[in-house]
Design an enzyme around this catalytic site. Structure first.
Site, PDB file in Angstrom:
ATOM      1  N   LEU A   1       0.865  -1.196   0.000  1.00 43.53           N
ATOM      2  CA  LEU A   1       0.000   0.000   0.000  1.00 43.53           C
ATOM      3  C   LEU A   1       0.896   1.239   0.000  1.00 43.53           C
ATOM      4  O   LEU A   1       0.907   2.038   0.922  1.00 43.53           O
ATOM      5  CB  LEU A   1      -0.944  -0.008   1.210  1.00 43.53           C
ATOM      6  CG  LEU A   1      -2.064   1.042   1.169  1.00 43.53           C
ATOM      7  CD1 LEU A   1      -3.064   0.728   0.067  1.00 43.53           C
ATOM      8  CD2 LEU A   1      -2.778   1.137   2.512  1.00 43.53           C
TER       9      LEU A   1
ATOM     10  N   ILE B   1       1.388   3.506  -5.469  1.00 43.84           N
ATOM     11  CA  ILE B   1       0.457   2.918  -6.446  1.00 43.84           C
ATOM     12  C   ILE B   1      -0.681   2.202  -5.724  1.00 43.84           C
ATOM     13  O   ILE B   1      -1.847   2.321  -6.118  1.00 43.84           O
ATOM     14  CB  ILE B   1       1.187   1.949  -7.396  1.00 43.84           C
ATOM     15  CG1 ILE B   1       2.325   2.672  -8.118  1.00 43.84           C
ATOM     16  CG2 ILE B   1       0.211   1.363  -8.407  1.00 43.84           C
ATOM     17  CD1 ILE B   1       3.245   1.755  -8.917  1.00 43.84           C
TER      18      ILE B   1
ATOM     19  N   ARG C   1       4.938  -4.369   5.520  1.00 43.38           N
ATOM     20  CA  ARG C   1       5.687  -4.801   6.706  1.00 43.38           C
ATOM     21  C   ARG C   1       5.260  -4.020   7.946  1.00 43.38           C
ATOM     22  O   ARG C   1       5.356  -4.520   9.064  1.00 43.38           O
ATOM     23  CB  ARG C   1       7.187  -4.633   6.458  1.00 43.38           C
ATOM     24  CG  ARG C   1       7.737  -5.636   5.464  1.00 43.38           C
ATOM     25  CD  ARG C   1       9.053  -5.182   4.924  1.00 43.38           C
ATOM     26  NE  ARG C   1       8.937  -3.878   4.272  1.00 43.38           N
ATOM     27  CZ  ARG C   1       9.935  -3.237   3.684  1.00 43.38           C
ATOM     28  NH1 ARG C   1      11.133  -3.779   3.679  1.00 43.38           N
ATOM     29  NH2 ARG C   1       9.740  -2.065   3.108  1.00 43.38           N
ATOM     30  N   THR C   2       4.780  -2.793   7.712  1.00 46.64           N
ATOM     31  CA  THR C   2       4.358  -1.983   8.854  1.00 46.64           C
ATOM     32  C   THR C   2       2.927  -1.486   8.663  1.00 46.64           C
ATOM     33  O   THR C   2       2.511  -1.176   7.540  1.00 46.64           O
ATOM     34  CB  THR C   2       5.268  -0.748   9.033  1.00 46.64           C
ATOM     35  OG1 THR C   2       5.470  -0.146   7.747  1.00 46.64           O
ATOM     36  CG2 THR C   2       6.620  -1.114   9.609  1.00 46.64           C
TER      37      THR C   2
ATOM     38  N   ARG D   1       5.755  -7.498  -9.626  1.00 49.99           N
ATOM     39  CA  ARG D   1       6.842  -8.136 -10.361  1.00 49.99           C
ATOM     40  C   ARG D   1       6.548  -9.625 -10.392  1.00 49.99           C
ATOM     41  O   ARG D   1       5.981 -10.173  -9.426  1.00 49.99           O
ATOM     42  CB  ARG D   1       8.193  -7.910  -9.653  1.00 49.99           C
ATOM     43  CG  ARG D   1       8.763  -6.514  -9.814  1.00 49.99           C
ATOM     44  CD  ARG D   1       9.283  -6.247 -11.230  1.00 49.99           C
ATOM     45  NE  ARG D   1       9.842  -4.917 -11.388  1.00 49.99           N
ATOM     46  CZ  ARG D   1       9.164  -3.838 -11.806  1.00 49.99           C
ATOM     47  NH1 ARG D   1       7.892  -3.950 -12.127  1.00 49.99           N
ATOM     48  NH2 ARG D   1       9.776  -2.678 -11.934  1.00 49.99           N
TER      49      ARG D   1
ATOM     50  N   GLU E   1      10.352 -12.598 -17.863  1.00 53.49           N
ATOM     51  CA  GLU E   1       9.878 -11.816 -19.022  1.00 53.49           C
ATOM     52  C   GLU E   1      10.981 -11.688 -20.078  1.00 53.49           C
ATOM     53  O   GLU E   1      12.149 -11.567 -19.717  1.00 53.49           O
ATOM     54  CB  GLU E   1       9.454 -10.421 -18.536  1.00 53.49           C
ATOM     55  CG  GLU E   1       8.270 -10.502 -17.607  1.00 53.49           C
ATOM     56  CD  GLU E   1       7.915  -9.145 -16.988  1.00 53.49           C
ATOM     57  OE1 GLU E   1       8.421  -8.104 -17.462  1.00 53.49           O
ATOM     58  OE2 GLU E   1       7.144  -9.134 -16.037  1.00 53.49           O
TER      59      GLU E   1
ATOM     60  N   HIS F   1       3.294  -6.646 -19.499  1.00 51.97           N
ATOM     61  CA  HIS F   1       3.957  -5.636 -18.660  1.00 51.97           C
ATOM     62  C   HIS F   1       3.719  -4.214 -19.194  1.00 51.97           C
ATOM     63  O   HIS F   1       4.659  -3.512 -19.575  1.00 51.97           O
ATOM     64  CB  HIS F   1       5.459  -5.928 -18.539  1.00 51.97           C
ATOM     65  CG  HIS F   1       6.087  -5.276 -17.331  1.00 51.97           C
ATOM     66  ND1 HIS F   1       7.169  -5.806 -16.665  1.00 51.97           N
ATOM     67  CD2 HIS F   1       5.778  -4.130 -16.668  1.00 51.97           C
ATOM     68  CE1 HIS F   1       7.506  -5.013 -15.650  1.00 51.97           C
ATOM     69  NE2 HIS F   1       6.675  -3.982 -15.638  1.00 51.97           N
TER      70      HIS F   1
HETATM   71  P1  NDP Z   1       6.178   2.186  -2.865  1.00 53.06           P
HETATM   72  O1  NDP Z   1       7.593   2.096  -2.433  1.00 53.06           O
HETATM   73  O2  NDP Z   1       5.469   3.497  -2.806  1.00 53.06           O
HETATM   74  O3  NDP Z   1       5.298   1.125  -2.015  1.00 53.06           O
HETATM   75  C1  NDP Z   1       5.711  -0.191  -1.803  1.00 53.06           C
HETATM   76  C2  NDP Z   1       4.741  -0.896  -0.860  1.00 53.06           C
HETATM   77  O4  NDP Z   1       5.159  -2.254  -0.724  1.00 53.06           O
HETATM   78  C3  NDP Z   1       4.676  -0.289   0.535  1.00 53.06           C
HETATM   79  O5  NDP Z   1       3.360  -0.336   0.995  1.00 53.06           O
HETATM   80  C4  NDP Z   1       5.569  -1.219   1.359  1.00 53.06           C
HETATM   81  O6  NDP Z   1       5.127  -1.220   2.704  1.00 53.06           O
HETATM   82  C5  NDP Z   1       5.318  -2.568   0.680  1.00 53.06           C
HETATM   83  N1  NDP Z   1       6.460  -3.468   0.839  1.00 53.06           N
HETATM   84  C6  NDP Z   1       7.751  -3.220   0.537  1.00 53.06           C
HETATM   85  N2  NDP Z   1       8.518  -4.280   0.836  1.00 53.06           N
HETATM   86  C7  NDP Z   1       7.695  -5.214   1.353  1.00 53.06           C
HETATM   87  C8  NDP Z   1       7.894  -6.530   1.864  1.00 53.06           C
HETATM   88  N3  NDP Z   1       9.115  -7.089   1.918  1.00 53.06           N
HETATM   89  N4  NDP Z   1       6.817  -7.208   2.322  1.00 53.06           N
HETATM   90  C9  NDP Z   1       5.587  -6.652   2.288  1.00 53.06           C
HETATM   91  N5  NDP Z   1       5.332  -5.411   1.811  1.00 53.06           N
HETATM   92  C10 NDP Z   1       6.375  -4.705   1.356  1.00 53.06           C
HETATM   93  O7  NDP Z   1       6.161   1.601  -4.342  1.00 53.06           O
HETATM   94  P2  NDP Z   1       5.135   1.886  -5.530  1.00 53.06           P
HETATM   95  O8  NDP Z   1       3.739   1.793  -5.024  1.00 53.06           O
HETATM   96  O9  NDP Z   1       5.541   3.106  -6.261  1.00 53.06           O
HETATM   97  O10 NDP Z   1       5.474   0.638  -6.500  1.00 53.06           O
HETATM   98  C11 NDP Z   1       5.327  -0.677  -6.028  1.00 53.06           C
HETATM   99  C12 NDP Z   1       5.903  -1.655  -7.045  1.00 53.06           C
HETATM  100  O11 NDP Z   1       5.042  -1.758  -8.172  1.00 53.06           O
HETATM  101  C13 NDP Z   1       7.248  -1.289  -7.667  1.00 53.06           C
HETATM  102  O12 NDP Z   1       8.329  -1.586  -6.794  1.00 53.06           O
HETATM  103  C14 NDP Z   1       7.263  -2.116  -8.926  1.00 53.06           C
HETATM  104  O13 NDP Z   1       7.833  -3.388  -8.682  1.00 53.06           O
HETATM  105  C15 NDP Z   1       5.778  -2.299  -9.256  1.00 53.06           C
HETATM  106  N6  NDP Z   1       5.411  -1.588 -10.484  1.00 53.06           N
HETATM  107  C16 NDP Z   1       4.927  -2.282 -11.555  1.00 53.06           C
HETATM  108  C17 NDP Z   1       4.575  -1.625 -12.722  1.00 53.06           C
HETATM  109  C18 NDP Z   1       4.040  -2.367 -13.899  1.00 53.06           C
HETATM  110  O14 NDP Z   1       4.247  -1.928 -15.028  1.00 53.06           O
HETATM  111  N7  NDP Z   1       3.342  -3.465 -13.730  1.00 53.06           N
HETATM  112  C19 NDP Z   1       4.745  -0.180 -12.884  1.00 53.06           C
HETATM  113  C20 NDP Z   1       5.233   0.463 -11.677  1.00 53.06           C
HETATM  114  C21 NDP Z   1       5.561  -0.230 -10.538  1.00 53.06           C
HETATM  115  P3  NDP Z   1       6.146  -1.468   3.932  1.00 53.06           P
HETATM  116  O15 NDP Z   1       7.351  -0.597   3.666  1.00 53.06           O
HETATM  117  O16 NDP Z   1       5.350  -1.107   5.140  1.00 53.06           O
HETATM  118  O17 NDP Z   1       6.477  -2.920   3.874  1.00 53.06           O
END
Ligand code: NDP
Length: 302
Positions: free
Chosen positions: A142, A145, A165-166, A222, A251, A269
């Site tokens: 969350l 995006i 995670r949080t 991903r 991919e 993608h």
């Molecule tokens: P953000 O960094 O804003 O958010 C990432 C979220 O993932 C946070 O809520 C974070 O919460 C959570 N998260 C991170 N690590 C973990 C973990 N180990 N376990 C559980 N939750 C986790 O990223 P965005 O929203 O900007 O983008 C998210 C992802 O979307 C990108 O990293 C990319 O891989 C993918 N993406 C795909 C696209 C596509 O074309 N399909 C386009 C753009 C992005 P917390 O830190 O509390 O764990």
């Protein structure tokens, strides 16, 4: 990479296009020592110690994409190399795509269109589809995006919950401490978290089973976050109802087993892939490099 990157960089820097070199190895031998910056696409393969070793003057890696699992951050940090990504500018576009894929998967829109084009409508209507009504949607991730997806889904009148995670104090949706607990509380899971070793196969057979026989998985994160073989099994055996995927384990390869499944909607993608948004991402890649070399501060370091 979008053409806006080269267009913005060319007037200010000496620009090399590694992918156009007939012999990249010879090019790196000749020019590697003078290269001070890299602009890289998430689809161009891993960027890490092997490449950094050949670029001793490298100061910055500007990644074309918000996800940077293609860049070895620890190796960059060890050498004092700054890494930037493209957060924010693609949130709304990717959220639009995620919701479109969710609706296409549940209401079987690609299947319905194939039915019409095949001339089958005259023989009777398309079979009734499953529904979004009454669903409980879990967001796995969350961030920027994920929140843009949640804003849209509030308008659809579905219940929302999330795992990260949080727990986020400012967020009212219920938080679950593990992906499994989230899946147990939901029937629809949208993955939108980073790839890389920390999240590899975070959606496994147990998480899929917890979604139940009406379960729907949407993956716009991903390919690495899902155990793809377990997903194929779950779709084949009816452990879950359907999946909508924008990303895959290797991919651009998509396994024949997935292609053969009638209950999978498969996109290549394209989450951020509009001209508008790819151009905005390209400008941010270039602006990060310009800011670094002109002011010593990149705009969006990871
Ligand atoms: P953000 O960094 O804003 O958010 C990432 C979220 O993932 C946070 O809520 C974070 O919460 C959570 N998260 C991170 N690590 C973990 C973990 N180990 N376990 C559980 N939750 C986790 O990223 P965005 O929203 O900007 O983008 C998210 C992802 O979307 C990108 O990293 C990319 O891989 C993918 N993406 C795909 C696209 C596509 O074309 N399909 C386009 C753009 C992005 P917390 O830190 O509390 O764990």
């Amino acid at each position: 990479m979008h053409g806006s990157v080269a267009a913005a960089l060319e007037p200010r820097f000496t620009l090399h296009r590694l992918w156009q070199e007939d012999d990249p190895d010879a090019f790196l031998r000749a020019h590697g020592p003078s290269i001070r910056a890299l602009a890289v696409s998430t689809l161009a393969g891993p960027v890490g110690a092997d490449l950094f070793d050949r670029l001793p003057a490298l100061e910055i890696v500007a990644n074309f994409g918000v996800g940077y699992d293609n860049v070895d951050i620890a190796a960059a940090r060890a050498r004092g190399i700054v890494v930037t990504n493209t957060p924010g500018v693609l949130d709304e576009e990717v959220a639009d795509l995620a919701v479109a894929l969710l609706l296409a998967t549940i209401r079987q829109l690609p299947q319905a269109e194939r039915f019409l084009r095949a001339g089958l409508w005259r023989d009777g209507g398309f079979p009734l589809s499953p529904t979004l009504r009454g669903r409980r949607v879990g967001l796995l991730g969350l961030g920027g995006i994920g929140k843009a997806i949640a804003r849209r889904l509030e308008g659809f009148g579905v219940d929302l919950a999330y795992h990260g995670r949080t727990r986020q104090a400012a967020v009212a949706y219920p938080w679950y401490p593990t992906p499994l607990a989230l899946a147990e509380a939901c029937d629809t899971l949208i993955a939108i978290l980073p790839g890389g070793p920390a999240t590899r196969h975070i959606i496994d057979a147990a998480v899929l089973a917890a979604l139940g026989p009406q379960g729907v998985l949407i993956n716009v994160a991903r390919g690495s976050v899902v155990d793809q073989d377990a997903l194929i099994d779950a779709l084949r055996q009816g452990t879950i109802l359907a999946a909508g995927l924008d990303v895959y384990a290797a991919e651009p390869e998509v396994p024949a087993e997935l292609l053969a499944l009638p209950n999978a909607v498969l996109l290549p993608h394209v989450g951020s892939a509009s001209e508008h948004t790819r151009s905005a991402m390209g400008h941010l890649v270039a602006d990060n490099l310009i800011a670094w070399f002109e002011r010593g501060h990149p705009l969006t370091p990871v």
